[in-house]
Every structure is written in C-alpha cells, then in structure tokens.
Design an enzyme around this catalytic site. Sequence first.
Site: not given
Ligand code: ADP
Length: 394
Positions: A38, A195, A352
């Site tokens: 950063r 989710k 993230g």
């Molecule tokens: P970002 O931080 O990039 O916005 P998210 O926080 O929405 O992404 O999602 C990331 C999480 O989703 C990761 O910890 C990953 O393990 C989880 N994840 C992805 N696919 C699955 C799945 N099929 N079942 C459970 N968790 C999942």
Amino acid sequence: MTSFRTLDDLGDIAGQRALVRVDLNVPMADGAVTDDTRLRAHVPTITELSDAGAKVLLLAHFGRPKGEYRPEFSLQPVVPALSDVLGRDVTFMERPSGAAIADLPNGAIVMIENTRFAAGEEKNDPQMAKMIASFGDFYVNDAFSVSHRAHMSTEGLTHFLPAYAGRAMQAELTALEAALGNPEHPVAAVVGGAKVSTKLDVLEHLVTKVDHLIIGGGMANTFLAARGVDVGKSLCEHDLTDTAVAILEAADAADCTVHLPYDVVVAKEFAANPPTRTVNVHEVAADEMILDIGPAAVEALADVLKTCKTLVWNGPLGAFETPPFDTATVALAQTAAALTREGSLVSVAGGGDTVAALNHAGVADDFTFVSTAGGAFLEWMEGKELPGVAALSA
Ligand code: ADP
Ligand code: MG
C-alpha cells in the site's frame, strides 16, 4: 464518473501546502510494517508533489481507534517504512500546526497522526474539515480504497479546498472505467466466493452491464439449487433460491448469458487433499460437497474468455486456500493472464481473497489492473457512486 481532476490540472505549486489522503493501513507485527504494497502505491503522487516544491502533508487512518487517542493505533511506526519506499525523509506531526507547517522547507514530506483519533473524522464533521483544510492550499485523494466512506479526510475536505485525484487514484479510476464504466464488448464478469448474500447487489448490477456472467465458488451452488440440482452437503443458501431465480431472469431480460458449472469437484470432507470425485452437477451424492468447479467447465469458460475483450473478476471459483480446490481458479486465471499478455483482453480484478488467489496463481502482475481496495472495489462493482470519488469530478 467520466471526468475527474488530476495532478495535471495543478499549476505552479512551489511552496503550496498539499493535504494528501493516502492509505497507510498496512499490516504490522512487533511495531514494523510486514507488507509495504500500500505504501508503494503512493510513491508516484508523493514524489511528484514534493519534486514540484509542495509541502506534502499526508492524512491517513490506521485501524479503528473510534475517535480517541490510542497509542497502539499511532501512525508513527509507519514513518520509517514510508521513508524507505520513498527514499526520502518523512517527518511526523502529532498535531498539525500552522506555524510548524510554515517553517517547513518546500518539498518536505510530513505524516500527520491518525485522522481517526478525532471523532470528527468518521462523522465527517464540517468543523473539523474546515480546521484541517486551513492547513492546506489544495487537497489530493490518492486512496480509492477508503473513498466509499464519506469521512472528513475523504469527502469533507473537498468542500473547503480544490480537490484532485492522485496518481494511484487516477490509475484505479481509469482501469475501473475501462472495465465496467465504458468497456469494450463483449464483457465477461467472473463472480465467485462463498456466498450469494454478500454479493447480491454486485450480481444485480452486473447482469445489466456484462455480456457473460460466470458464476463459480460456493455461490454457484445456490444457483444450481435454484435450478433444481441437489447439491448435497455443499455450502448453499437455500433461502436465497428465489433471489437466484430472479437474478437469472433479470440476466435473460438483459441479454446477459449466465454460465454455471456443469461439472464439479466434490469431497466428503473439507480438508487438504481428501479423496475427491469430478462429477456432473446432477451426480453429487447426499454426503458430498462441491468445493471447486470441474475441468470441463473451466475449458468452456476459457473459450468464453477468448471471445471477450474485457473481463472483471471478483471471487475465487473454488475453496482455493485448500488444495486441490484451487485448480479451477488457477487455470482460469492463467488463461485470463495469457489473453491479457497477448493484448486481446483487458482484465481487472479485485477483492481480498481474489487478490490472494491471483497471487497464488502467480498472475497478478499479468492482469491489466488488480485492485487491493476491498470494500470500495465491491461498492464500485455494485454500481454505487463513491462519495470520495464523486467529489473529484471535474
Ligand atoms: P473476495 O474476498 O475476493 O471478495 P469472497 O470473500 O467472496 O471473495 O470469497 C472467498 C471465499 O470463498 C474463499 O475463502 C473460498 O474458500 C470460498 N469458497 C469458494 N468456493 C467455495 C465452495 N465451493 N465452498 C465453500 N467455500 C468456497
Ligand atoms: Mg473475502
């Protein structure tokens, strides 16, 4: 946001006082900065202003001190790390003082103590903004990552001083504009992650903007369930299947093609390298969970990306932290990186876990732009106007 003021719009600033909002919210351990990403992002803005003879007064928050002085949230320990990445002296000011600022030589760089030690910062108190503004001649916002908040140091100051985007802010806004504001079509969006509930607004906005919506990760399970697929023990928000149907219908109405996986990788336990099966989505057993999308789906998605000019990506396609459920994310990220290197795709990613996944795949540097902004990136993907950005419009 189509047009905003940048440092190019500044005239002769020698001897002028620049109040510059930066993001110094770096990870620390034992009083030292452990990742200076950063800090490095702000080097172009700080050196350009300093070289032009401005007195550069840096404003930033650190942690959540909730409006009171808490020594563990002092910005002072960040001074040596910032000085290192700049290769220049940085002095620290616990309280801004007009007399002390007047005494500074032109080009001086000063870090001012955590803006959130005053309650007026997060309340966006106009009295505080007016007082802080009196220490500057103009304001520069170089911190896209905090610009979804209307705080004193991101929005309030713009009511009292002429406001400009710094170089990091300019790069981010330019990349985001190219990805979603005014992109070259066809546009693909990859949305993954755990989710649906955390990304409803993102999905609703994207179906009106993109030609291909690729849904992966845990959230794909909710969409599969909405289409009548039995997803077994998978992470799935069964209460949101109606919402998923509504999103699919909105996509249809907007001529946006939604891509859901047709094969998946399943396991009975969520652990590193458990026994897995790769199956058609209709063959998931009651005691299995979907932890990644399958190789046939990845190949089909790679073909989709090859037809696209623009890609925006948020969220991993599988539980990438746990091998082998990183396979699909790594493979599709490598395809996107290769297409970007060849010059056929503009690729922008953020979030993230997404940034972590792209680093894990070794391709973050090959994407056109990777945003580390987190919440601000998501709000931008939701189509929201960010108050700290809107205040810079020309
Ligand atoms: P970002 O931080 O990039 O916005 P998210 O926080 O929405 O992404 O999602 C990331 C999480 O989703 C990761 O910890 C990953 O393990 C989880 N994840 C992805 N696919 C699955 C799945 N099929 N079942 C459970 N968790 C999942
Ligand atoms: Mg996350």
